[in-house]
Each structure stands twice: as C-alpha cells, then as structure tokens.
Design a protein around this motif. Structure first.
Motif, short mmCIF file in Angstrom:
data_model
loop_
_atom_site.label_atom_id
_atom_site.label_comp_id
_atom_site.label_asym_id
_atom_site.label_seq_id
_atom_site.Cartn_x
_atom_site.Cartn_y
_atom_site.Cartn_z
N ARG A 134 3.81 12.57 -3.47
CA ARG A 134 2.31 12.91 -3.28
C ARG A 134 1.60 11.82 -2.65
O ARG A 134 0.76 12.31 -1.59
N LEU A 135 1.91 10.65 -2.58
CA LEU A 135 1.27 9.61 -1.73
C LEU A 135 1.72 9.59 -0.13
O LEU A 135 1.03 9.68 0.70
N LYS A 136 3.02 10.39 -0.15
CA LYS A 136 3.51 10.44 1.43
C LYS A 136 2.67 11.83 1.96
O LYS A 136 2.11 11.73 3.05
N LYS A 137 2.34 12.93 1.05
CA LYS A 137 1.49 13.89 1.46
C LYS A 137 0.16 13.20 1.91
O LYS A 137 -0.67 13.79 2.83
N LYS A 138 -0.65 12.68 0.84
CA LYS A 138 -1.93 12.12 0.93
C LYS A 138 -2.01 11.22 2.24
O LYS A 138 -2.99 11.39 2.93
N THR A 139 -1.04 10.41 2.59
CA THR A 139 -1.02 9.69 3.70
C THR A 139 -0.68 10.40 4.89
O THR A 139 -1.40 10.01 5.83
N PHE A 140 -0.11 11.41 5.00
CA PHE A 140 0.29 12.22 6.01
C PHE A 140 -0.89 13.22 6.28
O PHE A 140 -1.44 13.15 7.46
N ALA A 141 -1.67 13.64 5.30
CA ALA A 141 -2.77 14.35 5.73
C ALA A 141 -4.02 13.47 6.07
O ALA A 141 -4.80 14.01 7.16
N SER A 142 -4.37 12.28 5.52
CA SER A 142 -5.05 11.46 6.27
C SER A 142 -5.15 11.00 7.61
O SER A 142 -5.87 10.74 8.21
N SER A 143 -3.64 10.80 8.00
CA SER A 143 -3.36 10.47 9.38
C SER A 143 -3.65 11.36 10.42
O SER A 143 -4.00 11.21 11.58
N ILE A 144 -3.68 12.77 9.85
CA ILE A 144 -3.78 13.97 10.67
C ILE A 144 -5.38 14.12 11.30
O ILE A 144 -5.86 14.35 12.34
N CYS A 145 -6.18 13.80 10.10
CA CYS A 145 -7.67 13.96 10.18
C CYS A 145 -8.32 12.87 11.37
O CYS A 145 -8.12 12.35 11.95
#
Length: 88
Positions: free
Chosen positions: A77-88
C-alpha cells in the motif's frame, strides 16, 4: 533400530551444548521480527514482542504468519501511495 534414529540428532545436540548454537536467519517476517534456525541441531527461534529470542512454537508460527501478511499489505500500500504521489 531405535538407536539409529536417535544417533544423528544426538551428535548435533552434543555439539551445540559444547560449543553453542549457530543460528542463521531463515525467514524475515518484518523488519524487526525474524525466524532463526540452528545449522547443527535445527532448533528454531523467533523474536517475541520484547525483541527477545524465544522458541518457535506453533503459536508463534501463526503470529508470524499474520504479522507477515499485515507487513506485506502495508508495504504494498505504501509503494502504491508513493508511486501515485510521484506521478502527480
């Protein structure tokens, strides 16, 4: 025939009682909780809630399995959250 069965386990136990156990990590449950096995006598240990080494009983195996599942889901879940925030 009974003597042949106990003979292979007796030598490692005597070795460990004389020279001490030689533990190595067999499983990393979380960053802090690990399971260990003696390379000679195959005795298994794990870390408890206080960070002390205790014998790996069926109860601790079940606790470690649940901890591992929770830890893996949180890290995913943290990996997905970090990946999603780095795209924005």
């Amino acid at each position: 025939m009974q003597n042949d069965i106990t003979k292979p386990t007796l030598i490692p136990k005597v070795y460990c009682s004389l020279f001490g156990h030689s533990y190595h990590v067999t499983k990393k449950v979380t960053y802090h909780v690990k399971e260990y096995t003696c390379s000679h006598c195959k005795k298994q240990l794990t870390t408890n809630g206080n960070g002390n080494l205790v014998e790996l009983t069926p109860k601790f195996k079940e606790i470690n399995a649940i901890l591992e599942r929770i830890h893996q889901s949180r890290t995913q879940r943290l990996k997905k959250k970090t990946f999603a925030s780095s795209i924005c």
